[in-house]
Design a protein around this motif. Structure first.
Motif, PDB file in Angstrom:
ATOM      1  N   LEU A 173       0.824  -1.205   0.000  1.00  0.00           N
ATOM      2  CA  LEU A 173       0.000   0.000   0.000  1.00  0.00           C
ATOM      3  C   LEU A 173       0.860   1.258   0.000  1.00  0.00           C
ATOM      4  O   LEU A 173       0.518   2.261  -0.644  1.00  0.00           O
ATOM      5  CB  LEU A 173      -0.928  -0.008   1.213  1.00  0.00           C
ATOM      6  N   GLY A 174       1.997   1.188   0.725  1.00  0.00           N
ATOM      7  CA  GLY A 174       2.909   2.329   0.724  1.00  0.00           C
ATOM      8  C   GLY A 174       3.487   2.595  -0.657  1.00  0.00           C
ATOM      9  O   GLY A 174       3.608   3.754  -1.074  1.00  0.00           O
ATOM     10  N   ARG A 175       3.831   1.529  -1.366  1.00  0.00           N
ATOM     11  CA  ARG A 175       4.347   1.702  -2.730  1.00  0.00           C
ATOM     12  C   ARG A 175       3.280   2.282  -3.646  1.00  0.00           C
ATOM     13  O   ARG A 175       3.578   3.122  -4.512  1.00  0.00           O
ATOM     14  CB  ARG A 175       4.852   0.360  -3.263  1.00  0.00           C
ATOM     15  N   GLU A 176       2.038   1.843  -3.470  1.00  0.00           N
ATOM     16  CA  GLU A 176       0.957   2.381  -4.289  1.00  0.00           C
ATOM     17  C   GLU A 176       0.737   3.865  -4.002  1.00  0.00           C
ATOM     18  O   GLU A 176       0.474   4.650  -4.925  1.00  0.00           O
ATOM     19  CB  GLU A 176      -0.326   1.585  -4.041  1.00  0.00           C
ATOM     20  N   ASP A 177       0.844   4.258  -2.733  1.00  0.00           N
ATOM     21  CA  ASP A 177       0.736   5.678  -2.389  1.00  0.00           C
ATOM     22  C   ASP A 177       1.862   6.476  -3.040  1.00  0.00           C
ATOM     23  O   ASP A 177       1.646   7.584  -3.561  1.00  0.00           O
ATOM     24  CB  ASP A 177       0.787   5.862  -0.871  1.00  0.00           C
ATOM     25  N   GLN A 178       3.065   5.919  -3.006  1.00  0.00           N
ATOM     26  CA  GLN A 178       4.196   6.614  -3.616  1.00  0.00           C
ATOM     27  C   GLN A 178       4.007   6.768  -5.116  1.00  0.00           C
ATOM     28  O   GLN A 178       4.278   7.833  -5.683  1.00  0.00           O
ATOM     29  CB  GLN A 178       5.483   5.853  -3.305  1.00  0.00           C
ATOM     30  N   GLN A 179       3.532   5.713  -5.769  1.00  0.00           N
ATOM     31  CA  GLN A 179       3.281   5.793  -7.210  1.00  0.00           C
ATOM     32  C   GLN A 179       2.196   6.810  -7.533  1.00  0.00           C
ATOM     33  O   GLN A 179       2.280   7.522  -8.539  1.00  0.00           O
ATOM     34  CB  GLN A 179       2.900   4.407  -7.731  1.00  0.00           C
ATOM     35  N   ARG A 180       1.158   6.877  -6.669  1.00  0.00           N
ATOM     36  CA  ARG A 180       0.092   7.854  -6.898  1.00  0.00           C
ATOM     37  C   ARG A 180       0.624   9.278  -6.785  1.00  0.00           C
ATOM     38  O   ARG A 180       0.271  10.156  -7.585  1.00  0.00           O
ATOM     39  CB  ARG A 180      -1.043   7.645  -5.890  1.00  0.00           C
ATOM     40  N   LEU A 181       1.478   9.521  -5.789  1.00  0.00           N
ATOM     41  CA  LEU A 181       2.060  10.840  -5.635  1.00  0.00           C
ATOM     42  C   LEU A 181       2.938  11.209  -6.830  1.00  0.00           C
ATOM     43  O   LEU A 181       2.945  12.361  -7.286  1.00  0.00           O
ATOM     44  CB  LEU A 181       2.871  10.902  -4.339  1.00  0.00           C
ATOM     45  N   HIS A 182       3.669  10.240  -7.356  1.00  0.00           N
ATOM     46  CA  HIS A 182       4.498  10.503  -8.531  1.00  0.00           C
ATOM     47  C   HIS A 182       3.638  10.837  -9.735  1.00  0.00           C
ATOM     48  O   HIS A 182       3.962  11.750 -10.511  1.00  0.00           O
ATOM     49  CB  HIS A 182       5.382   9.287  -8.822  1.00  0.00           C
ATOM     50  N   ARG A 183       2.531  10.093  -9.900  1.00  0.00           N
ATOM     51  CA  ARG A 183       1.638  10.385 -11.040  1.00  0.00           C
ATOM     52  C   ARG A 183       1.030  11.774 -10.910  1.00  0.00           C
ATOM     53  O   ARG A 183       0.904  12.500 -11.905  1.00  0.00           O
ATOM     54  CB  ARG A 183       0.531   9.331 -11.119  1.00  0.00           C
ATOM     55  N   ASN A 184       0.640  12.133  -9.691  1.00  0.00           N
ATOM     56  CA  ASN A 184       0.021  13.444  -9.473  1.00  0.00           C
ATOM     57  C   ASN A 184       1.047  14.561  -9.326  1.00  0.00           C
ATOM     58  O   ASN A 184       0.661  15.731  -9.240  1.00  0.00           O
ATOM     59  CB  ASN A 184      -0.865  13.402  -8.221  1.00  0.00           C
ATOM     60  N   ARG A 185       2.332  14.192  -9.290  1.00  0.00           N
ATOM     61  CA  ARG A 185       3.415  15.166  -9.162  1.00  0.00           C
ATOM     62  C   ARG A 185       3.205  16.040  -7.925  1.00  0.00           C
ATOM     63  O   ARG A 185       3.243  17.272  -7.984  1.00  0.00           O
ATOM     64  CB  ARG A 185       3.535  16.019 -10.425  1.00  0.00           C
ATOM     65  N   LYS A 186       2.985  15.368  -6.786  1.00  0.00           N
ATOM     66  CA  LYS A 186       2.776  16.065  -5.529  1.00  0.00           C
ATOM     67  C   LYS A 186       3.621  15.440  -4.434  1.00  0.00           C
ATOM     68  O   LYS A 186       3.948  14.253  -4.480  1.00  0.00           O
ATOM     69  CB  LYS A 186       1.298  16.026  -5.109  1.00  0.00           C
ATOM     70  N   LEU A 187       3.937  16.261  -3.432  1.00  0.00           N
ATOM     71  CA  LEU A 187       4.550  15.788  -2.206  1.00  0.00           C
ATOM     72  C   LEU A 187       3.511  15.825  -1.092  1.00  0.00           C
ATOM     73  O   LEU A 187       2.449  16.437  -1.228  1.00  0.00           O
ATOM     74  CB  LEU A 187       5.752  16.655  -1.831  1.00  0.00           C
TER      75      LEU A 187
END
Length: 279
Positions: A173-187
């Motif tokens: 789930l943590g990896r999925e959150d990280q991938q979502r943030l990368h797609r949305n270009r957000k921190l």
């Protein structure tokens, strides 16, 4: 019919991971496997249909007389095999090996399938979300055991502390959150709730305007709390939410955090995505 075999290093406990159950063909007649209803890696529950089989007739006795010539092909086929029979799982687990091929005949007691005990990676209020087993009953049955019944030790949802997942699930789930943030270009931006976005007090000033002030109690008999958003809080969140994924936290109690989130959600326009507290 099943036989248990422990593939772990510790003592065997019902429902623990590493326990292998060999599901065997029930007697007293041989069975012909017609069709598998599960595949390797599939999770099964108690009562899940594993396969369709047909019992074969017993070995014919020595003939004492010639069979009647009027016997039809349909009746002969009916004598060759009995009606279809569903083989069901008597315990939950994960299919690790299918030991028989469709069309193959297996003798009574032969191994049909091997199941590995469910590791219960997701647990909600004592119930495994994978196999549906009640872990509280297993603990009550087995007493105090050192062998863990579940790998679910990480609480993931702040508002639902009874929901726990395994460390592997949490990492995924943590990896999925990280991938979502990368797609949305957000921190992620952590924002403190008290004395930053809001001010909460038990003291009520009669001269204070009620505009933008929320009044609530955390429980019967608890003091009345008064919460007010800081000036320009709404405008700040509107702008910052375009750049960051907001995580709001507080050192208050869980009940306080979610009461604030629910009460102020309209004014904050749903921007409180995750609320953390010290309990």
């Amino acid at each position: 019919m099943e036989v248990m075999a422990d593939r772990g290093d510790g003592p065997s406990v019902e429902g623990s991971a590493g326990m292998i159950a060999e599901i065997r063909a029930p007697g007293p007649r041989p069975l012909r496997l017609l069709e598998w209803k599960v595949s390797v890696g599939a999770a099964v529950q108690i009562g899940s249909v594993l396969a369709l089989c047909a019992p074969l007739p017993p070995a014919p006795r020595p003939a004492t007389a010639a069979p009647p010539p009027a016997a039809s092909g349909a009746s002969t086929r009916a004598q060759r095999a009995g009606p279809e029979r569903k083989l069901k799982a008597e315990r939950p687990g994960v299919v690790r090996e299918l030991c028989v091929r469709p069309g193959q005949v297996i003798a009574p007691g032969g191994v049909l399938v091997r199941l590995e005990g469910c590791s219960h990676p997701v647990v909600m209020k004592g119930l495994c979300a994978e196999c549906g087993q009640d872990l509280t009953q297993i603990r009550s049955k087995n007493g105090k055991q050192n062998v863990p019944l579940s790998t679910a030790t990480v609480s993931m949802v702040h508002s639902v502390p009874e929901l726990k997942v395994s460390s592997e699930q949490a990492e995924q789930l943590g990896r999925e959150d990280q991938q979502r943030l990368h797609r949305n270009r957000k921190l992620v931006l952590m924002v403190d709730l008290d004395q930053t976005l809001i001010h909460t007090t038990e003291q009520h000033c009669q001269q204070m305007s009620n505009k933008g002030i929320f009044h609530f109690q955390l429980g019967r008999g608890e003091p009345m709390l008064h919460t007010r958003l800081r000036p320009h809080c709404k405008e700040f969140l509107e702008k910052i939410a375009k750049l960051y994924e907001l995580h709001v936290f507080t050192f208050g109690s869980r009940l306080y955090a979610h009461t604030i989130a629910g009460t102020a959600r309209v004014s904050l326009q749903g921007m409180i995505l995750r609320v953390c507290s010290n309990s």
